[in-house]
Design an enzyme around this catalytic site. Structure first.
Site, mmCIF file in Angstrom:
data_model
loop_
_atom_site.group_PDB
_atom_site.id
_atom_site.type_symbol
_atom_site.label_atom_id
_atom_site.label_comp_id
_atom_site.label_asym_id
_atom_site.label_seq_id
_atom_site.Cartn_x
_atom_site.Cartn_y
_atom_site.Cartn_z
ATOM 1 N N ASP A 193 0.813 -1.208 0.000
ATOM 2 C CA ASP A 193 0.000 0.000 0.000
ATOM 3 C C ASP A 193 0.850 1.263 0.000
ATOM 4 O O ASP A 193 0.364 2.344 -0.334
ATOM 5 C CB ASP A 193 -0.934 -0.012 1.217
ATOM 6 C CG ASP A 193 -1.959 1.103 1.171
ATOM 7 O OD1 ASP A 193 -2.648 1.240 0.145
ATOM 8 O OD2 ASP A 193 -2.067 1.860 2.165
ATOM 9 N N MET A 274 -8.012 5.999 2.673
ATOM 10 C CA MET A 274 -8.062 7.187 1.820
ATOM 11 C C MET A 274 -6.775 7.418 1.031
ATOM 12 O O MET A 274 -6.695 8.368 0.257
ATOM 13 C CB MET A 274 -8.341 8.430 2.685
ATOM 14 C CG MET A 274 -9.699 8.431 3.359
ATOM 15 S SD MET A 274 -11.063 8.461 2.165
ATOM 16 C CE MET A 274 -10.764 10.021 1.345
ATOM 17 N N ARG A 275 -5.776 6.534 1.222
ATOM 18 C CA ARG A 275 -4.511 6.766 0.518
ATOM 19 C C ARG A 275 -4.689 6.700 -0.994
ATOM 20 O O ARG A 275 -4.054 7.451 -1.738
ATOM 21 C CB ARG A 275 -3.460 5.760 0.982
ATOM 22 C CG ARG A 275 -2.090 5.998 0.345
ATOM 23 C CD ARG A 275 -1.000 5.136 0.938
ATOM 24 N NE ARG A 275 -0.602 5.623 2.251
ATOM 25 C CZ ARG A 275 -0.728 4.933 3.366
ATOM 26 N NH1 ARG A 275 -1.249 3.718 3.343
ATOM 27 N NH2 ARG A 275 -0.341 5.430 4.521
ATOM 28 N N ALA A 276 -5.582 5.833 -1.462
ATOM 29 C CA ALA A 276 -5.796 5.704 -2.906
ATOM 30 C C ALA A 276 -6.328 7.005 -3.493
ATOM 31 O O ALA A 276 -5.902 7.424 -4.579
ATOM 32 C CB ALA A 276 -6.767 4.562 -3.190
#
Length: 679
Positions: A193, A274-276
């Protein structure tokens, strides 16, 4: 310094070049993970990127590459008041898979710290990579303790080295680039990730393009300097374009319509966290800057999704990353707002690194007699995999493969005793990380100080050493290394009975589900796995021991059944495989998992006696073993239990294998083996 292969001379691999260039424009995108088969120039392309990056202003003499305009207040070489600045090329630092912790984070001289109170710190690779590129080849093979440090540095932008109360901190912000071959195992989800973008690469199936690859590579190897000089103009143009895109980047507007498409796309593909969303926003902005535009379009969002989401969507551990492009287009169309107006005098979005972008491969000068073949950026189609041929001697009673039942969480099966193998999460082992269990004199450099034991060793000699002040006089002989206990990964070798007695569809479905569950457990515990199948008259090594657990799952899915039960052949094959693996990797302890109903109907005049004799070979060598008893029905012969006793192991039924049944399975396995050895 050796000459690198020029970035603009790379043939094809458009998505890879695009992802690397976007990170060169905006390092905040978060790096690139390159997945692909061996021999596809993954490392060549990544290493070539370093020569395209702009120069880096640094404080003169600072080992931690502080920026003269805003030096790190906590820099170990600081403070840098009114620092004199200089410039150097951007660094690409390679992290070897087998590197030690001290090589990665740096080494602290504990002896000086205790005796003199001096923080004598030797920077590691994280310090060298600050404001540059940290490249990890075969990143999926990286040890867990190194991954932990990478995760910490990526999250905080700094590296902390702490040894017995002595602490050093320095900035560590870098572009993380990793390459891997999925056949050798998958990457730990937490580190996966952390990569902003991911790219799948494969060798071209177009003969003309393969010819051009070979032609250029041979020309480079014959005269690297002349080959690089031939591409110097293209390299300079691309470098200038990166600088121009970096300057334009702060002016790019990410409108509400584009943000809504980004949020809707991440929600539609059910990505975690929310990293995407953030990575997609940064990648889309970098795409616009790369194209020379100041507003983000739907096409930018689409391309960003294809690079940022495949490795983040929810999927089973054995599923390859990927994205449903039809679903992506539907989502973007549904949430499409007004597109930004483009200047009619503005050049359209370029499609090649030499003439404006990495999408196509334009701007690459021809080599040899013909022009360079162009790539359309789409992956080449390969013919569907042909079904595996039936093993020799399977007989006419062979039945087609059946689907595996739903996998479940299994009990943890472990190897008794204390090992010293590769770090993992299965069996007890002496490791560099874990709980402290004692102290010993260091062999070589001290890495983990046992403070209490060191003080205890030094205390009786203080008067003889002339101690007068409050400080402790410590000599090299006083230092003690902490011994620690953690967990290791094992070699889990599966021997699966695929004979006719196992061929009932419901039974084989349950057996495959159980083996798949054990494979999932091995994946999570970072084991190596191997797969042996036996039926008819022979046993076959379906999968040599490997870290690619998903490859074992794929072989299991296609496993047909039928024929007699050559149990002795399966056990002897397992014995040969384990013998060879002990020579290759003597520190990795094996766990043999035999999945069978215990019947032996093939392999000689007395197949039962032959199977018992083969089992005793494993018992004589102390191989830890578990027999998964697949016998069903009201009347049971208990043959699997007899086999387990010959192996010196234990037998468990399919129901007992589940984590929510019989809570003491692991303790029973270990206690039973300990009792038998004592007897």
């Amino acid at each position: 310094m050796s000459t690198r292969y020029p970035f603009t001379a790379v043939v094809g691999m458009d998505d890879l070049r695009l992802a690397l260039l976007l990170n060169a424009v905006s390092p905040a995108v978060g790096g690139v993970l390159v997945r692909g088969e061996k021999g596809t120039a993954k490392s060549t392309a990544v290493r070539a990127l370093a020569d395209l990056l702009p120069v880096v202003p640094v404080v003169a003499g600072c080992r931690f590459s502080c920026d003269p305009s805003s030096p790190d207040a906590g820099c170990p070489d600081g403070p840098h008041a009114a620092a004199h600045g200089t410039e150097r090329s951007a660094r690409m630092v390679e992290l070897p898979v087998g590197a030690s912790e001290d090589r990665l984070v740096g080494a602290l001289d504990i002896e000086k710290a205790l005796a003199e109170g001096v923080k004598a710190f030797e920077p590691g690779l994280l310090a060298a990579a600050h404001r540059g590129i940290l490249y990890v080849d075969e990143v999926n093979l990286l040890s867990d303790h190194l991954i932990d440090h990478l995760l910490d540095a990526a999250a905080m932008g700094a590296s902390h080295v702490e040894r017995e109360g002595v602490s050093v901190r320095h900035a560590a912000r870098f572009l993380l680039v990793g390459t891997m071959n999925p056949e050798e195992g998958e990457l730990r989800p937490q580190l996966l990730d952390r990569f902003g973008l991911t790219v799948e690469v494969a060798a071209s199936r177009v003969p003309e393009q393969r010819v051009e690859v070979v032609r250029r590579r041979l020309a480079f190897e014959d005269d690297p300097a002349a080959f690089a000089a031939r591409w110097a103009g293209e390299e300079a143009d691309l470098r200038e374009r990166i600088i121009a895109a970096r300057d334009l980047l702060p002016k790019v507007v990410l409108g509400d319509a584009a943000l809504l498409q980004i949020a809707a796309t991440c929600a539609a593909f059910e990505v975690d966290g929310m990293r995407a969303d953030i990575v997609m926003a940064r990648a889309a902005t970098a795409l616009a800057a790369w194209a020379g535009r100041t507003e983000v379009t739907s096409e930018d969002v689409r391309q960003a999704a294809l690079l940022a989401l495949p490795h983040r969507r929810r999927r089973n551990p054995f599923d390859a990353p990927g994205l449903d492009e039809d679903k992506l287009d539907e989502t973007l169309e549904q949430f499409k707002g007004e597109e930004p107006q483009t200047d009619p005098d503005e050049d359209p979005e370029p499609d090649g690194p030499g003439d404006g972008g990495p999408g196509g491969g334009g701007g690459i000068p021809p080599q040899g007699d013909g022009p360079a073949p162009e790539s359309d950026g789409a992956p080449e189609e390969t013919p569907a995999e042909a079904p595996s041929p039936a093993p020799q001697g399977s007989g006419a009673g062979e039945r087609a493969a059946v689907q595996a039942a739903e996998p479940f969480r299994t009990k943890m099966l472990s190897v008794p005793g204390l090992g010293e193998g590769a770090a993992g999460r299965r069996s007890r082992a002496r490791t560099e990380h874990g709980r402290t269990t004692g102290a010993t004199r260091p062999r070589g450099a001290l890495t983990k100080l046992h403070l209490a034991a060191t003080v205890q060793a030094a205390a009786p000699h203080q008067r003889a050493r002339g101690r007068t002040g409050p400080g402790l006089v410590v000599r090299r002989d006083d230092l003690r290394q902490a011994t620690r206990e953690g967990r290791e990964g094992n070699l889990v070798l599966f021997a699966v009975d695929a004979s006719g007695s196992m061929a009932a569809r419901q039974r084989m479905s349950a057996v495959k589900g159980a083996v798949l569950s054990l494979l999932l457990d091995a994946y999570q515990r970072r084991d190596k796995v191997g797969l042996i199948t036996f039926r008819g008259r022979t046993a076959d090594l379906a999968l040599p021991p490997t870290s690619s657990v998903d490859a074992a799952a794929a072989r299991l899915e296609k496993l047909p059944t039928g024929g007699r039960t050559p149990l002795s052949a399966g056990l002897l094959k397992a014995h040969d495989v384990l013998r060879i693996e002990r020579l290759r990797d003597p520190s990795r302890r094996p766990l043999l998992v035999v999945v069978t109903d215990g019947r032996a109907t093939g392999g000689g005049a007395d197949p039962v006696a032959l199977a018992a004799r083969a089992a005793r070979l494993h018992a004589a060598e102390g191989t830890a073993s578990v027999v998964v008893d697949c016998e069903t029905g009201h009347v049971r012969l208990g043959l699997a239990g007899s086999l387990a006793r010959e192996l010196g192991g234990t037998a468990v039924t399919l129901d007992e294998l589940r984590a929510d049944s019989i809570a003491g399975l692991v303790r029973d396995v270990q206690a039973e083996q300990t009792t038998r050895r004592a007897a």
